[in-house]
Design an enzyme around this catalytic site. Structure first.
Site: not given
Length: 314
Positions: A125, A160, A210, A225, A233, A273, A281, A283
């Site tokens: 994050k 979050k 992604r 997504r 979400r 993301d 984000e 990852n």
């Protein structure tokens, strides 16, 4: 090469979509030797090297009983040609300690991907804070008053926790502020835990993309997504629909800037993301999306990854 995958239990893999399995399958097709252990199996003792009780295994081709393991045996990580850290989040204290054991293994000669120090330095994050030019309005705080002020300024927000995964613990609060106080209390535990707050990005309706980056180079297709039904979400873990699509010009701009920087730090595989034009984000623990992109576009992500791994391990 001998490849050790530090991962979740093999028995838990959903092979029809698991990216670590895709890596294993590609590596096996090239004749590489596959080994696996869990992070909890890592051991170090003075006078020795970081070791693990690991299993060598082969792939069977059966979608149900997909691997055939040998008996567990003691191995040193430095005795492997490459160690792939693929344990899923959360990034908790045990994950943190595992990165220190893996870093000790590096001092003993092991080659670990992603680099353990880089895993610690890039919490998924908070890593976006280094690249403010690519993110939307964002607040990181423990203080309820700061969150309320951010909501007053932006009206529609996402809150979050910093240690969530798969969309866990994400809340949306609209202009009416309904339940904002309760959500703040739930997430920050009366000031004990830090929360990330971001302006809601309506482009989520077109998908939370992604973007995979391998050794600094973006894969040419992202996996969008897309949230389903009333869900906000897009995460696949909560029912999001994965649709592969070519990278946009903005996607390329983001990935071509961030990718080489992170690759230089030892992050062989990164998953950005992106919602609309904004990174949400970065990852680095166990980015996924390999199989969905490959199945929908024909671009073999696992092949690109093992190519990069072989170059880095040579």
């Amino acid at each position: 090469m001998k490849l050790l995958f530090v991962a979740d239990p093999l028995e838990s893999f959903k092979t029809y979509k698991d990216s670590t399995f895709a890596m294993m399958r590609e590596a096996a097709s090239r004749g590489h030797e596959l080994w696996a252990c869990e992070a909890k199996d890592l051991v170090w003792q003075r006078g020795g090297q970081v070791s693990a009780q690991a299993r060598r295994f082969t792939l069977t081709g059966d979608p149900h009983d997909w691997f055939a393991p040998e008996a567990r045996t003691g191995i040193t990580l430095a005795g492997m040609d490459a160690v792939l850290m693929r344990s899923d989040p959360p990034f908790d204290s045990e994950y943190f300690y595992a990165t220190h054991l893996l870093e000790q293994a590096e001092r003993e000669g092991a080659r670990v991907f992603n680099k353990p120090a880089a895993l610690r330095d890039h919490p998924e994050k908070l890593a976006i804070l280094e690249f403010p030019q690519f993110i939307g309005p964002t607040l990181v705080t423990r203080h309820a008053a700061e969150i309320r002020a951010f909501h007053a300024a932006h009206q529609d927000i996402i809150l979050k926790p910093l240690d969530g995964m798969g969309g866990m613990g994400i809340f949306r609060v609209g202009p009416d502020g309904l339940n904002l106080g309760s959500i703040i209390e739930t997430l920050n535990k009366h000031g004990a835990q830090t929360v990330m707050v971001q302006r809601y990005l309506p482009e989520i309706a077109q998908g939370d993309k992604r973007i995979l980056i391998i050794d600094g180079e973006p894969i040419p297709h992202a996996l969008a997504r897309i949230p389903q039904g009333s869900e906000i979400r897009g995460n696949m873990a909560v029912g999001g629909k994965g649709v592969a699509q070519p990278l946009s010009a903005r996607d390329h701009e983001i990935a071509s800037t961030i990718g080489p920087i992170l690759a230089e730090r030892g992050l062989l595989l990164v998953g950005l993301d992106v919602i609309g034009d904004c990174v949400t984000e970065i990852n680095v623990t166990s980015p996924t999306g390999f199989q969905e992109i490959t199945q929908q576009t024909g671009f073999d992500v696992a092949r690109a990854f093992i190519n990069a791994l072989e170059r880095r391990s040579a």
